[in-house]
Design a protein around this motif. Structure first.
Motif, PDB file in Angstrom:
ATOM      1  N   ALA A   1      -5.009  -6.013 -15.749  1.00 13.20           N
ATOM      2  CA  ALA A   1      -6.164  -6.128 -16.639  1.00 13.20           C
ATOM      3  C   ALA A   1      -5.726  -6.276 -18.095  1.00 13.20           C
ATOM      4  O   ALA A   1      -6.420  -6.902 -18.894  1.00 13.20           O
ATOM      5  CB  ALA A   1      -7.078  -4.925 -16.478  1.00 13.20           C
ATOM      6  N   ALA A   2      -4.572  -5.708 -18.433  1.00 15.66           N
ATOM      7  CA  ALA A   2      -4.059  -5.804 -19.802  1.00 15.66           C
ATOM      8  C   ALA A   2      -3.185  -7.043 -19.990  1.00 15.66           C
ATOM      9  O   ALA A   2      -2.570  -7.216 -21.037  1.00 15.66           O
ATOM     10  CB  ALA A   2      -3.267  -4.550 -20.156  1.00 15.66           C
ATOM     11  N   GLY A   3      -3.118  -7.891 -18.965  1.00 12.68           N
ATOM     12  CA  GLY A   3      -2.366  -9.136 -19.077  1.00 12.68           C
ATOM     13  C   GLY A   3      -0.930  -9.088 -18.597  1.00 12.68           C
ATOM     14  O   GLY A   3      -0.186 -10.044 -18.770  1.00 12.68           O
ATOM     15  N   SER A   4      -0.520  -7.983 -17.991  1.00 10.33           N
ATOM     16  CA  SER A   4       0.863  -7.884 -17.512  1.00 10.33           C
ATOM     17  C   SER A   4       1.084  -8.829 -16.335  1.00 10.33           C
ATOM     18  O   SER A   4       0.244  -8.949 -15.455  1.00 10.33           O
ATOM     19  CB  SER A   4       1.178  -6.452 -17.082  1.00 10.33           C
ATOM     20  OG  SER A   4       2.491  -6.397 -16.547  1.00 10.33           O
ATOM     21  N   ARG A   5       2.218  -9.515 -16.346  1.00 11.03           N
ATOM     22  CA  ARG A   5       2.594 -10.415 -15.247  1.00 11.03           C
ATOM     23  C   ARG A   5       3.785  -9.845 -14.478  1.00 11.03           C
ATOM     24  O   ARG A   5       4.396 -10.539 -13.670  1.00 11.03           O
ATOM     25  CB  ARG A   5       2.947 -11.791 -15.796  1.00 11.03           C
ATOM     26  CG  ARG A   5       1.889 -12.419 -16.655  1.00 11.03           C
ATOM     27  CD  ARG A   5       1.007 -13.386 -16.011  1.00 11.03           C
ATOM     28  NE  ARG A   5       1.709 -14.372 -15.232  1.00 11.03           N
ATOM     29  CZ  ARG A   5       1.117 -15.089 -14.310  1.00 11.03           C
ATOM     30  NH1 ARG A   5      -0.147 -14.925 -14.068  1.00 11.03           N
ATOM     31  NH2 ARG A   5       1.774 -15.960 -13.605  1.00 11.03           N
ATOM     32  N   ALA A   6       4.118  -8.594 -14.747  1.00 12.17           N
ATOM     33  CA  ALA A   6       5.253  -7.952 -14.069  1.00 12.17           C
ATOM     34  C   ALA A   6       4.966  -7.858 -12.576  1.00 12.17           C
ATOM     35  O   ALA A   6       3.811  -7.762 -12.159  1.00 12.17           O
ATOM     36  CB  ALA A   6       5.492  -6.561 -14.650  1.00 12.17           C
ATOM     37  N   PRO A   7       6.000  -7.883 -11.756  1.00 15.06           N
ATOM     38  CA  PRO A   7       5.790  -7.769 -10.310  1.00 15.06           C
ATOM     39  C   PRO A   7       5.395  -6.349  -9.908  1.00 15.06           C
ATOM     40  O   PRO A   7       5.590  -5.391 -10.655  1.00 15.06           O
ATOM     41  CB  PRO A   7       7.147  -8.140  -9.719  1.00 15.06           C
ATOM     42  CG  PRO A   7       8.127  -7.856 -10.804  1.00 15.06           C
ATOM     43  CD  PRO A   7       7.411  -8.074 -12.104  1.00 15.06           C
ATOM     44  N   ILE A   8       4.852  -6.245  -8.716  1.00 12.39           N
ATOM     45  CA  ILE A   8       4.542  -4.967  -8.100  1.00 12.39           C
ATOM     46  C   ILE A   8       5.835  -4.479  -7.447  1.00 12.39           C
ATOM     47  O   ILE A   8       6.481  -5.232  -6.716  1.00 12.39           O
ATOM     48  CB  ILE A   8       3.431  -5.114  -7.044  1.00 12.39           C
ATOM     49  CG1 ILE A   8       2.126  -5.547  -7.721  1.00 12.39           C
ATOM     50  CG2 ILE A   8       3.249  -3.836  -6.246  1.00 12.39           C
ATOM     51  CD1 ILE A   8       1.045  -5.973  -6.742  1.00 12.39           C
ATOM     52  N   ALA A   9       6.209  -3.244  -7.728  1.00  9.20           N
ATOM     53  CA  ALA A   9       7.426  -2.672  -7.140  1.00  9.20           C
ATOM     54  C   ALA A   9       7.043  -1.788  -5.964  1.00  9.20           C
ATOM     55  O   ALA A   9       6.203  -0.902  -6.098  1.00  9.20           O
ATOM     56  CB  ALA A   9       8.178  -1.863  -8.185  1.00  9.20           C
ATOM     57  N   LEU A  10       7.640  -2.081  -4.807  1.00  7.58           N
ATOM     58  CA  LEU A  10       7.434  -1.260  -3.609  1.00  7.58           C
ATOM     59  C   LEU A  10       8.706  -0.483  -3.324  1.00  7.58           C
ATOM     60  O   LEU A  10       9.795  -1.058  -3.286  1.00  7.58           O
ATOM     61  CB  LEU A  10       7.134  -2.136  -2.387  1.00  7.58           C
ATOM     62  CG  LEU A  10       5.881  -2.978  -2.373  1.00  7.58           C
ATOM     63  CD1 LEU A  10       5.814  -3.768  -1.072  1.00  7.58           C
ATOM     64  CD2 LEU A  10       4.652  -2.124  -2.531  1.00  7.58           C
ATOM     65  N   ASP A  11       8.572   0.814  -3.127  1.00  8.91           N
ATOM     66  CA  ASP A  11       9.666   1.652  -2.645  1.00  8.91           C
ATOM     67  C   ASP A  11       9.269   2.099  -1.247  1.00  8.91           C
ATOM     68  O   ASP A  11       8.345   2.893  -1.079  1.00  8.91           O
ATOM     69  CB  ASP A  11       9.884   2.864  -3.555  1.00  8.91           C
ATOM     70  CG  ASP A  11      10.494   2.481  -4.891  1.00  8.91           C
ATOM     71  OD1 ASP A  11      11.185   1.445  -4.957  1.00  8.91           O
ATOM     72  OD2 ASP A  11      10.276   3.208  -5.872  1.00  8.91           O
ATOM     73  N   VAL A  12       9.950   1.548  -0.244  1.00 11.52           N
ATOM     74  CA  VAL A  12       9.613   1.793   1.153  1.00 11.52           C
ATOM     75  C   VAL A  12      10.641   2.766   1.732  1.00 11.52           C
ATOM     76  O   VAL A  12      11.805   2.402   1.924  1.00 11.52           O
ATOM     77  CB  VAL A  12       9.606   0.467   1.956  1.00 11.52           C
ATOM     78  CG1 VAL A  12       9.206   0.711   3.393  1.00 11.52           C
ATOM     79  CG2 VAL A  12       8.698  -0.572   1.291  1.00 11.52           C
ATOM     80  N   ALA A  13      10.211   3.992   1.981  1.00  9.15           N
ATOM     81  CA  ALA A  13      11.103   5.019   2.533  1.00  9.15           C
ATOM     82  C   ALA A  13      11.158   4.847   4.046  1.00  9.15           C
ATOM     83  O   ALA A  13      10.138   4.939   4.726  1.00  9.15           O
ATOM     84  CB  ALA A  13      10.599   6.404   2.168  1.00  9.15           C
ATOM     85  N   VAL A  14      12.356   4.553   4.571  1.00  9.97           N
ATOM     86  CA  VAL A  14      12.542   4.365   6.013  1.00  9.97           C
ATOM     87  C   VAL A  14      13.477   5.427   6.564  1.00  9.97           C
ATOM     88  O   VAL A  14      14.280   6.010   5.838  1.00  9.97           O
ATOM     89  CB  VAL A  14      13.084   2.954   6.361  1.00  9.97           C
ATOM     90  CG1 VAL A  14      12.090   1.872   5.975  1.00  9.97           C
ATOM     91  CG2 VAL A  14      14.433   2.705   5.718  1.00  9.97           C
ATOM     92  N   GLU A  15      13.347   5.657   7.857  1.00  8.15           N
ATOM     93  CA  GLU A  15      14.181   6.643   8.549  1.00  8.15           C
ATOM     94  C   GLU A  15      14.719   6.018   9.824  1.00  8.15           C
ATOM     95  O   GLU A  15      13.984   5.347  10.554  1.00  8.15           O
ATOM     96  CB  GLU A  15      13.346   7.881   8.876  1.00  8.15           C
ATOM     97  CG  GLU A  15      14.110   8.970   9.578  1.00  8.15           C
ATOM     98  CD  GLU A  15      13.259  10.210   9.819  1.00  8.15           C
ATOM     99  OE1 GLU A  15      13.803  11.172  10.390  1.00  8.15           O
ATOM    100  OE2 GLU A  15      12.067  10.220   9.454  1.00  8.15           O
ATOM    101  N   ASN A  16      15.989   6.243  10.089  1.00  5.51           N
ATOM    102  CA  ASN A  16      16.642   5.763  11.301  1.00  5.51           C
ATOM    103  C   ASN A  16      16.798   6.964  12.236  1.00  5.51           C
ATOM    104  O   ASN A  16      17.625   7.838  11.993  1.00  5.51           O
ATOM    105  CB  ASN A  16      18.009   5.162  10.957  1.00  5.51           C
ATOM    106  CG  ASN A  16      18.778   4.690  12.161  1.00  5.51           C
ATOM    107  OD1 ASN A  16      18.303   4.771  13.300  1.00  5.51           O
ATOM    108  ND2 ASN A  16      19.981   4.197  11.930  1.00  5.51           N
ATOM    109  N   THR A  17      16.008   7.003  13.293  1.00  9.23           N
ATOM    110  CA  THR A  17      16.055   8.141  14.217  1.00  9.23           C
ATOM    111  C   THR A  17      17.057   7.918  15.354  1.00  9.23           C
ATOM    112  O   THR A  17      17.180   8.762  16.229  1.00  9.23           O
ATOM    113  CB  THR A  17      14.662   8.428  14.805  1.00  9.23           C
ATOM    114  OG1 THR A  17      14.209   7.261  15.510  1.00  9.23           O
ATOM    115  CG2 THR A  17      13.671   8.793  13.707  1.00  9.23           C
ATOM    116  N   SER A  18      17.782   6.803  15.312  1.00  7.25           N
ATOM    117  CA  SER A  18      18.742   6.501  16.375  1.00  7.25           C
ATOM    118  C   SER A  18      20.122   7.060  16.041  1.00  7.25           C
ATOM    119  O   SER A  18      20.365   7.575  14.950  1.00  7.25           O
ATOM    120  CB  SER A  18      18.832   4.983  16.583  1.00  7.25           C
ATOM    121  OG  SER A  18      19.592   4.394  15.550  1.00  7.25           O
ATOM    122  N   ALA A  19      21.036   6.896  16.976  1.00 10.64           N
ATOM    123  CA  ALA A  19      22.420   7.355  16.796  1.00 10.64           C
ATOM    124  C   ALA A  19      23.328   6.224  16.326  1.00 10.64           C
ATOM    125  O   ALA A  19      24.551   6.386  16.289  1.00 10.64           O
ATOM    126  CB  ALA A  19      22.938   7.931  18.110  1.00 10.64           C
TER     127      ALA A  19
END
Length: 174
Positions: free
Chosen positions: A19-37
């Motif tokens: 709304a203020a005119g920013s063209r910066a990208p959206i940052a996603l921090d996706v927390a993942v977990e590996n439950t395998s061995a």
């Protein structure tokens, strides 16, 4: 290995103040977990994104499978690229960081040019994440996008999830 051995625990979104005119990208921090061995390598490069303003759902694909093009669009150049991957140790956790443009570009209604619709508030993220036991191979010389994606997808798995997003936090980035 079943695709449910790697899962998303949380998605945090840092959204620009469009709304203020920013063209910066959206940052996603996706927390993942590996439950395998076994060690897994998860893609963190976005290949596709969409936004549904009515449901406030952002769709993001961190995978090499190419979605179908919208009607009327023709791919004129398809350059393969090796996506960024994050190593997730056996039984470990990691954060996939992805940047998504803050607007959706669509063909104009009259068929000439493009219009940009800003991505609004996000309540949930539909996410697809590709992961594999080995890092994805580098692109070979003279390899087409279709050839590379076929090679990159063999031996890989993809999981899907709808995750409630943390409330967007506007930033002053421009």
């Amino acid at each position: 290995m079943a695709s449910n051995d790697v899962k998303v625990n949380q998605i945090a979104i840092t959204a620009p103040d469009v709304a203020a005119g920013s063209r910066a990208p959206i940052a996603l921090d996706v927390a993942v977990e590996n439950t395998s061995a076994t060690r897994r390598y998860a893609n963190s490069t976005p290949r596709y994104y969409a936004y549904d303003a009515a449901t406030r759902v952002l769709t993001v694909h961190l995978e090499e499978k190419a979605p179908a093009l919208p009607p009327g669009l023709i791919m004129i150049s398809d350059h393969p690229r090796t996506p960024k991957q994050v190593e997730v140790a056996p039984g470990g956790k990691a954060t996939l960081q992805a940047l998504i443009p803050s607007v959706i570009r669509k063909p104009a209604a009259n068929g000439v040019g493009w219009v940009e619709d800003p991505i609004g508030p996000v309540d949930s993220v539909d996410i697809r994440v590709q992961h594999s036991a080995d890092p994805l191979p580098a692109v070979k010389e003279h390899e087409t996008g279709t050839e590379y994606r076929a090679r990159a997808l063999s031996g890989s798995e993809t999981f899907s999830a709808r995750v409630k997003a943390e409330p967007a936090r506007p930033t002053s980035r421009k």
